[in-house]
Design a protein around this motif. Structure first.
Motif, PDB file in Angstrom:
ATOM      1  N   GLY A 192      83.545   5.208 -22.317  1.00 57.16           N
ATOM      2  CA  GLY A 192      83.918   6.830 -22.655  1.00 57.16           C
ATOM      3  C   GLY A 192      82.624   7.617 -22.896  1.00 57.16           C
ATOM      4  N   TYR A 193      82.795   8.725 -23.627  1.00 54.77           N
ATOM      5  CA  TYR A 193      81.767   9.617 -24.083  1.00 54.77           C
ATOM      6  C   TYR A 193      81.406   9.256 -25.688  1.00 54.77           C
ATOM      7  CZ  TYR A 193      83.345  12.525 -19.996  1.00 54.77           C
ATOM      8  OH  TYR A 193      83.360  13.001 -18.765  1.00 54.77           O
ATOM      9  N   LEU A 194      80.117   9.363 -25.693  1.00 58.01           N
ATOM     10  CA  LEU A 194      79.665   9.251 -27.302  1.00 58.01           C
ATOM     11  C   LEU A 194      78.286  10.044 -27.352  1.00 58.01           C
ATOM     12  CD1 LEU A 194      79.951   7.966 -30.014  1.00 58.01           C
ATOM     13  CD2 LEU A 194      78.558   5.990 -29.197  1.00 58.01           C
ATOM     14  N   GLY A 195      78.387  11.020 -27.921  1.00 59.44           N
ATOM     15  CA  GLY A 195      77.322  12.039 -28.086  1.00 59.44           C
ATOM     16  C   GLY A 195      76.500  11.522 -29.341  1.00 59.44           C
ATOM     17  N   ASP A 196      75.362  12.202 -29.512  1.00 53.77           N
ATOM     18  CA  ASP A 196      74.477  11.944 -30.547  1.00 53.77           C
ATOM     19  C   ASP A 196      74.932  13.029 -31.810  1.00 53.77           C
ATOM     20  OD1 ASP A 196      72.873  10.175 -29.226  1.00 53.77           O
ATOM     21  OD2 ASP A 196      71.491  11.827 -28.512  1.00 53.77           O
ATOM     22  N   ILE A 197      76.139  12.695 -32.303  1.00 51.69           N
ATOM     23  CA  ILE A 197      76.775  13.672 -33.223  1.00 51.69           C
ATOM     24  C   ILE A 197      76.571  12.935 -34.629  1.00 51.69           C
ATOM     25  CG2 ILE A 197      78.819  14.599 -33.966  1.00 51.69           C
ATOM     26  CD1 ILE A 197      79.706  14.767 -30.818  1.00 51.69           C
ATOM     27  N   PHE A 223      85.176  -1.070 -32.425  1.00 53.06           N
ATOM     28  CA  PHE A 223      83.541  -1.677 -33.011  1.00 53.06           C
ATOM     29  C   PHE A 223      82.835  -1.531 -31.995  1.00 53.06           C
ATOM     30  CE2 PHE A 223      86.858  -3.886 -35.608  1.00 53.06           C
ATOM     31  CZ  PHE A 223      85.877  -4.248 -36.886  1.00 53.06           C
ATOM     32  N   ASP A 224      81.359  -1.543 -32.457  1.00 53.08           N
ATOM     33  CA  ASP A 224      80.522  -1.161 -31.423  1.00 53.08           C
ATOM     34  C   ASP A 224      79.325  -2.192 -31.569  1.00 53.08           C
ATOM     35  OD1 ASP A 224      78.170   0.143 -30.089  1.00 53.08           O
ATOM     36  OD2 ASP A 224      78.924   1.982 -30.513  1.00 53.08           O
ATOM     37  N   ALA A 225      78.818  -2.984 -31.016  1.00 54.09           N
ATOM     38  CA  ALA A 225      77.991  -3.809 -30.956  1.00 54.09           C
ATOM     39  C   ALA A 225      76.580  -3.504 -30.608  1.00 54.09           C
ATOM     40  CB  ALA A 225      78.321  -5.348 -30.432  1.00 54.09           C
ATOM     41  N   ARG A 226      76.457  -2.329 -29.912  1.00 50.11           N
ATOM     42  CA  ARG A 226      75.365  -1.894 -29.416  1.00 50.11           C
ATOM     43  C   ARG A 226      74.919  -0.865 -30.502  1.00 50.11           C
ATOM     44  NH1 ARG A 226      71.419   0.730 -29.171  1.00 50.11           N
ATOM     45  NH2 ARG A 226      70.724   2.560 -27.872  1.00 50.11           N
ATOM     46  N   HIS A 227      75.423  -0.272 -31.231  1.00 53.40           N
ATOM     47  CA  HIS A 227      74.877   0.801 -32.267  1.00 53.40           C
ATOM     48  C   HIS A 227      75.217   0.085 -33.779  1.00 53.40           C
ATOM     49  CE1 HIS A 227      75.569   3.421 -29.080  1.00 53.40           C
ATOM     50  NE2 HIS A 227      74.409   3.745 -29.211  1.00 53.40           N
ATOM     51  N   ASN A 228      76.280  -0.649 -34.010  1.00 53.32           N
ATOM     52  CA  ASN A 228      76.509  -1.404 -35.201  1.00 53.32           C
ATOM     53  C   ASN A 228      76.646  -0.339 -36.349  1.00 53.32           C
ATOM     54  OD1 ASN A 228      77.285  -3.347 -36.893  1.00 53.32           O
ATOM     55  ND2 ASN A 228      75.117  -4.066 -37.482  1.00 53.32           N
ATOM     56  N   LYS A 229      77.380   0.579 -36.089  1.00 54.04           N
ATOM     57  CA  LYS A 229      77.688   1.559 -37.165  1.00 54.04           C
ATOM     58  C   LYS A 229      79.104   2.529 -36.496  1.00 54.04           C
ATOM     59  CE  LYS A 229      73.814   3.590 -37.213  1.00 54.04           C
ATOM     60  NZ  LYS A 229      72.568   4.357 -37.391  1.00 54.04           N
ATOM     61  N   ARG A 230      79.667   2.943 -37.847  1.00 50.01           N
ATOM     62  CA  ARG A 230      80.691   3.938 -37.355  1.00 50.01           C
ATOM     63  C   ARG A 230      80.332   5.078 -36.957  1.00 50.01           C
ATOM     64  NH1 ARG A 230      83.412  -0.466 -37.228  1.00 50.01           N
ATOM     65  NH2 ARG A 230      85.054   0.608 -36.901  1.00 50.01           N
ATOM     66  N   ARG A 231      80.661   5.450 -35.566  1.00 47.15           N
ATOM     67  CA  ARG A 231      80.159   6.729 -35.211  1.00 47.15           C
ATOM     68  C   ARG A 231      81.123   7.983 -35.079  1.00 47.15           C
ATOM     69  NH1 ARG A 231      75.772   5.987 -31.738  1.00 47.15           N
ATOM     70  NH2 ARG A 231      75.929   8.327 -31.108  1.00 47.15           N
ATOM     71  N   ILE A 232      80.872   9.155 -34.791  1.00 45.55           N
ATOM     72  CA  ILE A 232      81.693  10.298 -34.873  1.00 45.55           C
ATOM     73  C   ILE A 232      81.718  10.624 -33.443  1.00 45.55           C
ATOM     74  CG2 ILE A 232      81.769  12.944 -35.434  1.00 45.55           C
ATOM     75  CD1 ILE A 232      80.271  12.021 -37.922  1.00 45.55           C
ATOM     76  N   GLY A 233      82.979  11.102 -32.962  1.00 44.92           N
ATOM     77  CA  GLY A 233      83.276  11.874 -31.665  1.00 44.92           C
ATOM     78  C   GLY A 233      83.209  11.059 -30.444  1.00 44.92           C
ATOM     79  N   ARG A 234      83.653   9.856 -30.798  1.00 45.09           N
ATOM     80  CA  ARG A 234      84.012   9.001 -29.418  1.00 45.09           C
ATOM     81  C   ARG A 234      85.212   9.561 -28.535  1.00 45.09           C
ATOM     82  NH1 ARG A 234      81.333   3.737 -30.045  1.00 45.09           N
ATOM     83  NH2 ARG A 234      81.182   3.182 -32.077  1.00 45.09           N
TER      84      ARG A 234
END
Length: 289
Positions: A192-197, A223-234
């Motif tokens: 999907g989409y995941l911007g630098d938010i 979960f996101d093994a590439r970034h290993n952090k909770r992200r905003i805006g998926r």
């Protein structure tokens, strides 16, 4: 929060051929779309959507010989909240899992559980079950693999990524999925989409992203093994056993990729025209109001 997102993909075909795209925003986010273009093609060709066995929306085209472009642009409302965290979420015994989830315990084309079972139990058998175990797997993969676009290889499997210790986001997802399945935790692939938010901007060109979801306590968690952090805006597009189930484009014949642009970013208001990412401005007049 409003997120502007979309893509422009161009291919060159030696002869007319059927093409399937798996690029529609997932069904549960359709209600969040505030404005959007139609899926535009150049040259214009008839197309229609259907739903695959995983519930993804797919679109069928008959691409002509020569150059063929597909473009989409949308504005999506988002909560602005990071990925859900539930440290108390528990694993479910296999016998209690819903029937539709069982398939996400099995090995697949890129997630060969038979090669990774011993490693998984050695590394994570002692870790408390549930959320803590999945987080341990996520951290292991994040630290095990080095990310780089130059490492991309369409045929790399989870076991190969583990051995080679390099990959792109799909490799991180595949390895984490395979290790979860080895531990009897249902896991599925998401793109999907995941911007630098909410994070510093990444100077690299924007791309689609891959992450994974696990089934704990009766629901799916991100979960996101590439970034290993909770992200905003998926904003998810499609889900499957692995990348085999959700190719961005699948052509029934040879084609050459000649253009690829993706955008996803936060914005406060909706501008009159699509973002300037090299898009042919003749598309502007076709924006929906």
């Amino acid at each position: 929060m409003l997120i502007r997102l979309g893509y422009e993909i161009a291919i060159e075909c030696a002869q007319p051929m059927p093409v399937i795209s798996v690029l529609e925003i997932c069904k549960e986010r359709q209600a969040d779309i505030q404005r959007q273009t139609k899926v535009l093609t150049s040259p214009s060709v008839p197309n229609h959507t259907y739903e695959d066995v995983h519930g993804n929306l797919c679109r069928r085209f008959m691409a002509p010989a020569g150059g063929f472009r597909i473009l989409y642009d949308a504005l999506v409302e988002d909560s602005g909240e990071p990925d859900e965290l539930n440290a108390l979420a528990k694993e479910m015994p296999v016998q209690d899992l819903p029937d539709e989830v069982i398939g996400y315990l099995l090995g697949s084309r890129y997630c060969e559980t038979d090669h990774l079972g011993d490693i998984a139990w050695q590394q994570f058998g002692h870790v408390p079950s549930g959320w803590a175990r999945v987080q341990a797997i996520t951290e292991y993969v994040h630290n095990r693999l080095s990310f780089g676009y130059g490492y991309a290889r369409a045929t790399r499997t989870a076991a190969q990524a583990h051995d080679e210790r390099v990959g792109v986001c799909r490799d991180f997802a595949h390895l984490a999925i395979a290790l979860c399945r080895c531990m009897n935790i249902p896991a599925r692939y998401v793109n999907g989409y995941l911007g630098d938010i909410g994070i510093p901007p990444d100077p690299s060109p924007m791309d689609f992203n891959a992450w994974f979801e696990v089934f704990l306590d009766g629901k799916w968690y991100t979960f996101d093994a590439r970034h290993n952090k909770r992200r905003i805006g998926r904003v998810a597009i499609a889900r499957g056993r692995d990348a085999t189930d959700v190719p961005l484009l699948h052509s029934f014949g040879a084609h050459t990729l000649t253009g690829f642009k993706v955008w996803t970013y936060e914005q406060d208001s909706y501008p009159a025209t699509p973002p300037a990412h090299g898009i042919d401005r003749t598309f502007d007049a076709q924006m929906l109001s």
